[in-house]
Design a protein around this motif. Structure first.
Motif, PDB file in Angstrom:
ATOM      1  N   TYR A 329       0.844  -1.190   0.000  1.00 47.44           N
ATOM      2  CA  TYR A 329       0.000   0.000   0.000  1.00 47.44           C
ATOM      3  C   TYR A 329       0.879   1.240   0.000  1.00 47.44           C
ATOM      4  O   TYR A 329       1.726   1.400   0.876  1.00 47.44           O
ATOM      5  CB  TYR A 329      -0.896  -0.040   1.239  1.00 47.44           C
ATOM      6  N   TYR A 330       0.747   2.135  -1.005  1.00 46.22           N
ATOM      7  CA  TYR A 330       1.565   3.343  -1.077  1.00 46.22           C
ATOM      8  C   TYR A 330       0.747   4.600  -0.886  1.00 46.22           C
ATOM      9  O   TYR A 330       1.200   5.690  -1.196  1.00 46.22           O
ATOM     10  CB  TYR A 330       2.292   3.404  -2.424  1.00 46.22           C
ATOM     11  N   GLY A 331      -0.495   4.483  -0.452  1.00 46.53           N
ATOM     12  CA  GLY A 331      -1.324   5.670  -0.298  1.00 46.53           C
ATOM     13  C   GLY A 331      -2.046   5.986  -1.585  1.00 46.53           C
ATOM     14  O   GLY A 331      -3.218   5.659  -1.751  1.00 46.53           O
ATOM     15  N   ASP A 332      -1.290   6.595  -2.523  1.00 46.59           N
ATOM     16  CA  ASP A 332      -1.943   6.971  -3.781  1.00 46.59           C
ATOM     17  C   ASP A 332      -2.228   5.754  -4.654  1.00 46.59           C
ATOM     18  O   ASP A 332      -3.122   5.754  -5.488  1.00 46.59           O
ATOM     19  CB  ASP A 332      -1.105   7.999  -4.542  1.00 46.59           C
ATOM     20  N   SER A 333      -1.440   4.716  -4.477  1.00 47.97           N
ATOM     21  CA  SER A 333      -1.661   3.515  -5.280  1.00 47.97           C
ATOM     22  C   SER A 333      -1.305   2.302  -4.438  1.00 47.97           C
ATOM     23  O   SER A 333      -0.738   2.434  -3.351  1.00 47.97           O
ATOM     24  CB  SER A 333      -0.793   3.558  -6.533  1.00 47.97           C
ATOM     25  N   SER A 334      -1.676   1.125  -4.962  1.00 50.78           N
ATOM     26  CA  SER A 334      -1.265  -0.114  -4.301  1.00 50.78           C
ATOM     27  C   SER A 334      -0.611  -1.008  -5.330  1.00 50.78           C
ATOM     28  O   SER A 334      -0.951  -0.954  -6.522  1.00 50.78           O
ATOM     29  CB  SER A 334      -2.472  -0.842  -3.706  1.00 50.78           C
ATOM     30  N   THR A 335       0.342  -1.813  -4.890  1.00 50.71           N
ATOM     31  CA  THR A 335       0.980  -2.767  -5.778  1.00 50.71           C
ATOM     32  C   THR A 335       0.538  -4.165  -5.363  1.00 50.71           C
ATOM     33  O   THR A 335       0.631  -4.526  -4.192  1.00 50.71           O
ATOM     34  CB  THR A 335       2.509  -2.629  -5.704  1.00 50.71           C
ATOM     35  N   TYR A 336       0.026  -4.905  -6.334  1.00 55.70           N
ATOM     36  CA  TYR A 336      -0.450  -6.259  -6.056  1.00 55.70           C
ATOM     37  C   TYR A 336       0.526  -7.240  -6.666  1.00 55.70           C
ATOM     38  O   TYR A 336       0.921  -7.081  -7.824  1.00 55.70           O
ATOM     39  CB  TYR A 336      -1.839  -6.478  -6.670  1.00 55.70           C
ATOM     40  N   ARG A 337       0.902  -8.246  -5.891  1.00 54.00           N
ATOM     41  CA  ARG A 337       1.703  -9.309  -6.478  1.00 54.00           C
ATOM     42  C   ARG A 337       0.771 -10.489  -6.715  1.00 54.00           C
ATOM     43  O   ARG A 337       0.139 -10.987  -5.795  1.00 54.00           O
ATOM     44  CB  ARG A 337       2.860  -9.720  -5.602  1.00 54.00           C
ATOM     45  N   ILE A 338       0.694 -10.896  -7.979  1.00 54.70           N
ATOM     46  CA  ILE A 338      -0.260 -11.921  -8.376  1.00 54.70           C
ATOM     47  C   ILE A 338       0.489 -13.191  -8.755  1.00 54.70           C
ATOM     48  O   ILE A 338       1.437 -13.145  -9.547  1.00 54.70           O
ATOM     49  CB  ILE A 338      -1.089 -11.456  -9.600  1.00 54.70           C
ATOM     50  N   ARG A 339       0.038 -14.285  -8.196  1.00 58.62           N
ATOM     51  CA  ARG A 339       0.632 -15.575  -8.521  1.00 58.62           C
ATOM     52  C   ARG A 339      -0.238 -16.218  -9.603  1.00 58.62           C
ATOM     53  O   ARG A 339      -1.408 -16.497  -9.374  1.00 58.62           O
ATOM     54  CB  ARG A 339       0.667 -16.438  -7.270  1.00 58.62           C
ATOM     55  N   VAL A 340       0.364 -16.366 -10.800  1.00 63.06           N
ATOM     56  CA  VAL A 340      -0.388 -16.939 -11.922  1.00 63.06           C
ATOM     57  C   VAL A 340      -0.248 -18.455 -11.906  1.00 63.06           C
ATOM     58  O   VAL A 340      -1.222 -19.189 -11.995  1.00 63.06           O
ATOM     59  CB  VAL A 340       0.115 -16.368 -13.260  1.00 63.06           C
ATOM     60  N   ASN A 341       0.981 -18.910 -11.829  1.00 58.15           N
ATOM     61  CA  ASN A 341       1.267 -20.331 -11.647  1.00 58.15           C
ATOM     62  C   ASN A 341       2.553 -20.421 -10.845  1.00 58.15           C
ATOM     63  O   ASN A 341       3.178 -19.389 -10.583  1.00 58.15           O
ATOM     64  CB  ASN A 341       1.318 -21.048 -13.003  1.00 58.15           C
ATOM     65  N   PRO A 342       2.972 -21.636 -10.468  1.00 59.25           N
ATOM     66  CA  PRO A 342       4.131 -21.703  -9.558  1.00 59.25           C
ATOM     67  C   PRO A 342       5.367 -20.974 -10.083  1.00 59.25           C
ATOM     68  O   PRO A 342       6.177 -20.487  -9.303  1.00 59.25           O
ATOM     69  CB  PRO A 342       4.399 -23.210  -9.458  1.00 59.25           C
ATOM     70  N   GLY A 343       5.476 -20.846 -11.400  1.00 54.25           N
ATOM     71  CA  GLY A 343       6.684 -20.214 -11.940  1.00 54.25           C
ATOM     72  C   GLY A 343       6.459 -18.774 -12.378  1.00 54.25           C
ATOM     73  O   GLY A 343       7.379 -18.150 -12.902  1.00 54.25           O
ATOM     74  N   MET A 344       5.288 -18.232 -12.221  1.00 58.32           N
ATOM     75  CA  MET A 344       5.036 -16.900 -12.769  1.00 58.32           C
ATOM     76  C   MET A 344       4.317 -16.004 -11.766  1.00 58.32           C
ATOM     77  O   MET A 344       3.263 -16.347 -11.250  1.00 58.32           O
ATOM     78  CB  MET A 344       4.201 -17.001 -14.045  1.00 58.32           C
TER      79      MET A 344
END
Ligand code: ATP
Ligand code: MG
Lengths: 383, 296
Positions: A329-344
């Protein structure tokens, strides 16, 4: 990338074939023994530019500056400044001043004497030295410290003295080796502003080494991204950020999600790229000439991707399903880390358009989400 | 208990250098001072005691300044002091002029060459000092190596007189004390940041200006240390003027030796030594004073 780019040059001289470069670096190589620190570099810099050198530690930025200043002579190649070959010109006769990465302040002289040193060598009249030194110290907010010796200053204060000492002579070319690294945010922005002012008013040509990408983006007319002694790419901040030519540049400037795959087919200038582990090929607009089956990389910046909890209706979008692994959470924006598959794993930056509801903006931890982006968002890279 | 012990250990460690100074420096100094205030007598020891009793049996302290007055009134001593100072000052300047470029060259050379050069500077210390002075006698004598060479080359017809002149004394002193000038200068210059020279050059200073405005001021501590290390022993030097100068070069070290041994006039010899000490210590104290004033 909060501030808008300040291109103080009204035109882009590097696009004008009539324009004569002010500094020409032609096939310059520097070897230390068997080690090649700068590898046959070609570079033209035009009058009034604020040229930024960006690159990892040890890639040869300082060595290049030292050759321009005359402390190091190129193993091969030549450097021409203002039409004059610098081969046999000693540092004290070059129209160049350098701010050293290590500051190199004279320890036996006061702040004032350090700043005045260069003017004295030029035989400037006493009164003028006083006024110019005063103005300079005022600018870097060190007027109160004028009688101090360097060892009585903090790191940031030393840096400002070094900056003042190189600026006060108004040389034709100023080489700044990480000029603002030790300054706090307020002083850094103020000094950036002053640098641009000086560049604007006096037509000084700057070459600035920096580690700070944001600084390079906001400050410079052009950026050269350096790696292992040579230039990966030279271009305007926009070119470098939006049209990187290699994975190195895409990764080094800002961040990018990188998909490795093979070209599956064409449809006009939209290529489809097969990526291992993804059910459908990714669509990407491109200008490079691509052959079917060729290995390519698709780079997509985190802020150019959308995130939603429902599948997208628009079939022209690239769409990938994944689950939220982490949220920053950065206030003005948020960064999401998305797990697509085990390698990505993908990184998406999303502006926080409204206040959170039930403690969440878009998605929560471990929630299934859909990532989408238009074919024009990504860059196809071949190296 | 343990803390107490530790505290006394610490105190001991701090005291050791002071005790050392007391035993080996201050005590002898006061003994010499005492003798210098006594009077010559034919006895053993050859001077009058400081404490005595008068006819009434009361303790008396006898302090005689006659020896110092004698030094002042006999122009021999004054001249010898002045000559000693002249020779040691000139030698110090010569050592500085020769040693400074050498030290600078050593600092600027590559690490391998640097170690070899440093070894060469220290090498003479492996041979006895006395032997090396005798070697110079052989070199400088009328029938010595240098004259033989000059005559063989046809530069001169008859030997040039070098041994037993002031010139020989200068050669001996400069030769002997040069390493004492070079080593502190080297230690000082090694700390000199090369980027300072580059910065000066970048700001428009020619090499000479860079030297005068940056290198020289920053090597003052080395110059002072080296000069003191040459000047102090050179002023009191005895062997070199005796062997290379013969009877022709008056230096205070020889006078001192003569007073002690030939004349067995211990009180005058002690007075000579005390005055020499003052001559050497006063300038140093003045320098220290100005140093701390400048720093403060
Ligand atoms: N005098 C030298 N002798 C040998 N190698 C050197 C010398 N100067 C620099 N190098 C090497 O050349 C390479 C480039 O050095 P340089 O100082 O130009 O890096 P840089 O890009 O300025 O790095 P940084 O961002 O850490 O300041 C480094 O690997 C360094 O070790
Ligand atoms: Mg550097």
């Amino acid at each position: 990338m909060t501030t808008e780019s300040h291109h103080t040059l009204s035109h882009q001289p590097w696009l004008d074939p009539e324009e004569k470069p002010f500094i020409r670096i032609q096939g310059v190589t520097k070897q230390f023994g068997a080690f090649v620190a700068v590898d046959s570099v070609d570079l033209d810099i035009y009058k009034g530019e604020l040229f930024a050198l960006l690159g990892g530690s040890g890639c040869g930025k300082t060595t290049l500056l030292r050759m321009i200043a005359g402390f190091e002579s190129p193993t091969s190649g030549r450097i021409v400044i203002d039409g004059e070959d610098m081969q046999d010109v000693p540092p004290y006769e070059r129209p160049v001043n350098m701010m050293f990465q290590s500051y190199a302040l004279f320890p036996h002289m006061t702040v004032e004497q350090n700043v005045a040193y260069g003017l004295k060598r030029d035989g400037v009249a006493r009164e003028e030295i006083r006024t110019r030194v005063d103005a300079m110290l005022e600018m870097v907010e060190l007027a109160a410290f004028r009688k101090r010796k360097p060892h009585q200053l903090s790191g940031g204060q030393k840096q400002r003295v070094a900056l003042a000492r190189s600026l006060v002579k108004n040389p034709k070319v100023l080489l700044l080796d990480e000029p603002l690294g030790a300054l706090d945010k307020r002083l850094r922005e103020q000094t950036q502003y002053e640098l641009m002012n000086i560049q604007d008013q006096l037509g000084v040509t700057f070459i600035v080494v920096t580690h700070d990408q944001e600084e390079a983006m906001t400050l410079s007319t052009r950026i050269a991204v350096m790696d292992h002694g040579w230039f990966q790419q030279i271009g305007t901040p926009t070119e470098i950020y939006e049209f990187p030519e290699s994975r190195f540049v895409a990764d080094f400037i800002g961040s990018a999600n990188m998909f490795e795959g093979r070209v599956a087919g064409h449809d006009g200038d939209v290529a489809s790229i097969d990526v291992e582990g993804l059910p459908e090929p990714l669509k990407a607009e491109h200008t490079a000439s691509l052959r079917e089956g060729m290995q390519v990389w698709l780079a997509v910046r985190p802020e150019k991707m959308r995130i939603a909890t429902e599948p997208f209706d628009d079939s022209s979008l690239n769409s990938i399903r994944g689950s939220v692994e982490d949220i920053g959470y950065y206030g003005d924006s948020s960064t999401y880390r998305i797990r697509v598959n085990p390698g990505m794993r993908l990184e998406i930056t999303h502006p926080n358009l409204r206040r959170p509801r039930d403690g969440r903006h878009v998605a929560d931890w471990d929630e299934t989400v859909y990532i989408g982006w238009v074919p024009e968002a990504g860059v196809v890279l071949t190296r | 208990m343990v803390e107490r012990l530790q505290a006394s250990w610490k105190l001991l460690v701090v005291l050791v250098p002071y005790i050392w100074l007391l035993i080996f420096f201050l005590a002898p100094f006061f003994m010499v001072l005492k003798i210098s205030l006594a009077e010559l007598r034919i006895a053993s020891p050859p001077f009058t005691p400081m404490f005595g009793t008068d006819e009434a049996g009361a303790t008396i302290i006898r302090l005689l300044f006659d020896n110092f007055r004698y030094l002042w009134e006999d122009s021999l001593y004054l001249n010898t002091y002045l000559n000693s100072l002249k020779i040691s000052t000139s030698s110090t300047i010569l050592c500085l002029l020769i040693g400074y470029p050498i030290a600078y060259a050593i600092v600027r050379s590559t690490p391998t060459v640097r170690n070899i050069l440093l070894l060469l500077i220290i090498l003479p210390f492996w041979t006895s000092f006395l032997l090396r002075v005798y070697a110079w006698m052989g070199l400088l004598a009328d029938q010595g190596t240098i004259n033989d060479l000059l005559i063989w080359l046809g530069i001169v017809d008859s030997p040039v007189r070098m041994l037993y002149t002031e010139f020989a004394v200068y050669v001996g002193i400069v030769y002997t004390y040069l390493p004492f000038m070079i080593l502190p200068l080297y230690a000082n210059m090694e700390k000199l940041d090369i980027s300072l020279l580059e910065a000066a050059s970048d700001l428009g200073a020619r090499p000479v200006t860079t030297f005068l405005t940056v290198v020289l001021p920053l090597t003052v501590p080395g110059i002072v240390a080296g000069s003191l290390l040459v000047f102090i022993p050179a002023t009191g030097e005895y062997v070199i003027p005796d062997l290379l100068g013969g009877g022709n070069v008056l230096m205070i070290g020889r006078v001192l030796y003569n007073e002690f041994n030939a004349n067995t006039d211990w009180p005058v010899a002690s007075a000579v030594a005390i005055v020499l000490l003052l001559l050497l210590v006063l300038p140093m104290m003045l320098y220290q004073h100005f140093q701390s004033k400048a720093a403060g």
